[in-house]
Write a protein that holds these residues in place. Structure first.
Motif: not given
Ligand SMILES: [Zn+2]
Length: 465
Positions: A284-311
């Protein structure tokens, strides 16, 4: 002396140049998968028993195997392994066809004999599967059969049990024979030197223990270490002195319930529930992060998106916890099965043949979800293995209605969770009741392993009447 095969494991220390071993494994598995895709089908049925001449020698002559850039010993080993697996698959298909044939009430005795004969004779089987004319041997020419119907039945059965073409997803394992490795010892300890990709160059791997193994070894690669698995014959030990037959039911909540009213592995259910809970929370937690990751990508915040994947979405810790739970569960299952064999000292165990009856029917949904697929297979494999190790005979019986009839008076009763209720005899523990029924079924002259489900019901009903 009875011997059984045990798997001995040996671990390495950290390997610096593991990439070469990973390359070998990837290419080795590519050979295996090619062999599966090319030779697992019906067309290759007749060449499997002559694979050395029909496949291996042809590959050598045509330099066909060069495409994989593997030393010949490696691709030959991969080829042999894949062919052996295809043969095992055919053996299983034939076993299933045999079982359904024996259970099929629409067939005459002659027709049954015919099918059983055909599945043992590859040439005949091949001709039937390929719609070719067949030459009947003496043994079957006298049998009276509905030819067209029986041939198409055989084709249907084989098609039904011939699964998808096998495919190995595990790209981290390969086999080596005695000429492909050697053990070397120096003042720092023991090493194994494994044949590498370049001629004459071996890969040196430092080992944790000082045991030297012989024969074929299986290499399993982890991130930066390896495991060596070796099948070893060990002497079986007999710890029982008289005839003691025990019926076993794979319990509702426990690992096993015996016909003598004992339970083993009572914490298994807890162990699995906790893990199911933990995993669903984590997911459930991971799904939330996946959603957040998607949002960051859409907003063009690639660094933040990368960090989510990593951490937050790393696989390393996730897999580590999952693997840890798996090994805790495995060792618990082993420990409890050992406890059963040591304290009950059976000379024979009677279990349900669940090969053809799935667990689907036997357990309610919430239990099935916890019994993830590997556990079912694992319990079965361990039970058979430990029986062999203790010289205990394993008898399989027909599972139909063993949990629905009363073990005292044979009447049909009702099972609700752990309680079995018989209108005549009252309440008993459902698993123990099933255990006793399973034990009694062994001596049942009417209900054999191959008696169809409906017929079992009829027999049981006639008995009460
Ligand atoms: Zn009863």
């Amino acid at each position: 002396m009875i011997t059984v095969v045990k798997c001995i494991k040996q671990h390495s220390l950290q390997i610096e140049n593991i990439d070469e071993l990973k390359d070998i494994a990837t290419r080795y598995v590519a050979v295996k998968n090619y062999v599966y895709s090319r030779y697992a089908g019906i067309n290759s049925l007749l060449i499997l028993n002559n694979a050395k001449k029909e496949i291996r020698d042809v590959w050598v002559k045509a330099k066909f195997a060069e495409q994989w850039c593997l030393p010949a010993r490696y691709w030959k080993m991969a080829l042999d392994e894949a062919i052996a697996n295809i043969k095992t698959e055919w053996a299983n298909i034939k076993l299933r066809v045999k079982s359904v044939t024996l259970k099929n009430e629409n067939l005459t005795e002659d027709e049954r004999s015919f099918i059983l004969y055909v599945i043992k004779a590859d040439k005949l089987l091949f001709s039937i599967l390929k719609h070719k004319s067949i030459e009947k041997t003496k043994k079957i020419e006298k049998l009276v059969i509905r030819e067209k119907y029986i041939y198409s039945l055989i084709r249907r059965y084989v098609r039904k049990y011939k699964g998808k073409v096998p495919y190995s997803y595990n790209k981290r394992s390969f086999m080596i024979d005695a000429d492909m490795y050697s053990y070397k010892k120096d003042k720092n300890g023991l090493y194994i030197e494994i044949m590498g990709l370049d001629r004459g160059k071996r890969i040196k791997v430092k080992l944790k223990d000082e045991n030297i193994h012989k024969g074929n070894l299986r290499i399993i690669l982890n991130d930066d270490t390896l495991e060596i698995h070796r099948p070893k014959k060990v002497k079986a030990n007999k710890n029982w002195s008289e005839d003691k037959v025990i019926g076993l039911d794979k319990g509702y909540k426990t690992l096993i319930a015996t016909s003598e009213g004992k339970f083993y592995g009572e914490d298994l259910n807890d162990l699995l529930s906790k893990e199911t809970e933990r995993l669903s929370e984590v997911n459930a937690k991971r799904n939330k992060y996946y959603a957040l990751h998607k949002t960051y990508i859409e907003e063009g915040k690639t660094k933040k998106a990368e960090n989510i994947l990593k951490f937050n979405l790393g696989k390393k810790k996730y897999n580590k916890l999952k693997n840890r739970h798996e090994s805790v569960t495995k060792s618990y299952i082993n420990q409890e099965l050992n406890r059963f064999f040591i304290s009950d000292k059976p000379s024979e165990i009677v279990i349900e043949d669940l090969t053809f009856v799935s667990w689907e029917k036997k357990f309610p949904k919430h239990i099935k979800r916890k019994l993830s697929s590997w556990i079912k297979g694992y319990i079965n494999e361990r039970l058979n293995y430990k029986a062999e190790l203790n010289c205990v005979l394993v008898t399989k019986i027909n599972p139909a209605y063993t949990s629905q009839i009363c073990s005292i008076c044979s009447a049909f009763g009702e099972r609700v969770g752990e309680v079995f209720t018989c209108a005549n005899c009252g309440k008993t523990h459902a698993d123990t009741n099933a255990g006793v029924n399973i034990k009694n079924r062994k001596n049942d002259k009417e209900i054999t392993l191959y008696t169809p489900y409906k017929k079992v019901k009829k027999i049981l009903e006639d008995r009460i009447a």
